[in-house]
Write an enzyme that holds these catalytic residues in place. Sequence first.
Site, PDB file in Angstrom:
ATOM      1  N   GLU A   1      -6.042   1.032  -2.434  1.00 14.62           N
ATOM      2  CA  GLU A   1      -6.393   1.379  -3.824  1.00 14.62           C
ATOM      3  C   GLU A   1      -5.832   0.416  -4.861  1.00 14.62           C
ATOM      4  O   GLU A   1      -6.393   0.306  -5.951  1.00 14.62           O
ATOM      5  CB  GLU A   1      -5.912   2.797  -4.147  1.00 14.62           C
ATOM      6  CG  GLU A   1      -6.257   3.837  -3.104  1.00 14.62           C
ATOM      7  CD  GLU A   1      -7.752   4.028  -2.869  1.00 14.62           C
ATOM      8  OE1 GLU A   1      -8.101   5.024  -2.245  1.00 14.62           O
ATOM      9  OE2 GLU A   1      -8.557   3.174  -3.289  1.00 14.62           O
TER      10      GLU A   1
ATOM     11  N   HIS B   1       0.628   5.206   3.105  1.00 19.89           N
ATOM     12  CA  HIS B   1      -0.572   5.543   3.889  1.00 19.89           C
ATOM     13  C   HIS B   1      -0.146   6.352   5.106  1.00 19.89           C
ATOM     14  O   HIS B   1       0.908   6.084   5.681  1.00 19.89           O
ATOM     15  CB  HIS B   1      -1.289   4.261   4.373  1.00 19.89           C
ATOM     16  CG  HIS B   1      -2.717   4.513   4.731  1.00 19.89           C
ATOM     17  ND1 HIS B   1      -3.076   4.995   5.962  1.00 19.89           N
ATOM     18  CD2 HIS B   1      -3.861   4.382   4.015  1.00 19.89           C
ATOM     19  CE1 HIS B   1      -4.397   5.136   5.994  1.00 19.89           C
ATOM     20  NE2 HIS B   1      -4.894   4.774   4.824  1.00 19.89           N
TER      21      HIS B   1
END
Length: 361
Positions: A303, A244
């Site tokens: 996700e 991320h």
Amino acid sequence: MSDGLEGVIAAQTVLSDVDGAHGRLVIRGYAVEDLAGRTRFEDAAHLLLDGFFDDAPSDLSSALGEARVGVFAEVAALDEGLARRDPVEALRALLARIPDGDDLKTALRLIAAPAVFTPAVLRVANGDAPIAPDPALSHAADILRMIRGVPATDAEAAALDAYLVTVCDHGLNASTFAARVVASTRAGLTSAVLAGLSALKGPLHGGAPGPVIDMLDAIGTPENARPWLERALARGDRLMGFGHRIYRVRDPRADALKAAVRRLSSASGGLPGRLAFAEAVERAALEILREHKPDRPLDTNVEFYTALLLEALGLPPSSFTCVFAMGRVAGWLAHAREQLAGGRLIRPQSVYVGPEVRVAA
Ligand code: SDX
């Protein structure tokens, strides 16, 4: 110049705070783990939009139900050819039929649109007729009913609510920033949402959850996780569901969604095997990523467990990005309105490194 605008603060916002160092997400003052599993999506949407529309009702349920019914008329434009495209592209084509506007009616239609168009695209692609919305149902329950043709259980609707709330807003991620750029030109809310949806489509952003299922299915067994993942990294592949730009520790949404998967599993009785397998793959991936990139902390992002939750709800992986848009559209709209309320035209500069000034022959 900051590559990828890393570290650049481009706006101040009252909507959400993403604390990458400590792995915390706050949405209008509430920690995401306190909202997910306790709040319906329509209440989270109201929380985000509150203050940006003078005529917003305190409970969006009935207005959103009416908006779902209203936008269903646009489904008439959906033929099998369009339905067989990438679901995000089909959704984008139908969304573009909603006229631009800056008012609450347009905003509610844009929130309703992915919720109504995605089920229609999935059903028409399968040769089935679209199912009209039921305004009496909650947003999440109606989405599942329109996709599957049968009523959702309370546990299933609660699981989808938990997902939509968890992803409804997340600072200036790529799709929200795209929406703000378009809103800053005063193009209108439909144009801003279309920009957000187009950015979300990319596998580095909202296009990741579907490939997580592909990865799990390709790995197949816990014993195969490490060799498969090592080969993937050796090929230079990105492991979907990990890493991320902002979080340097675990994305707090991963655990919020894992908890939602566990709640759904205990209610529906399925899943423990799939969840245990996914946790084994996650452990192997985190070990390998730490070996592979010791200088860059790469942890589980939103996700990975998104994929498991949406799969458990019986949704096809090809629809996962559209379902992501069903939640994030509320954030795009709130940020667009915030940009309109106080922001200027967004127009950064660039440094020219092209040819020196020259005269055409
Ligand atoms: C979302 O921004 C948001 O808030 C987004 C989001 C939201 O709510 O809106 O949180 C939603 O988009 C989550 C991320 C979904 N994407 C994926 O899961 C795809 C896989 N992850 C990545 O591709 C990557 O981690 C990004 C795109 C998410 C972040 O990339 P960055 O911060 O730009 O980091 P980078 O691409 O510069 O990578 C730094 C290094 C690289 O190594 P080098 O090329 O320098 O040698 O780390 C490596 C990368 O190769 N790396 C990975 C990796 N993520 C980064 N290597 C393997 N697998 C990964 N997943």
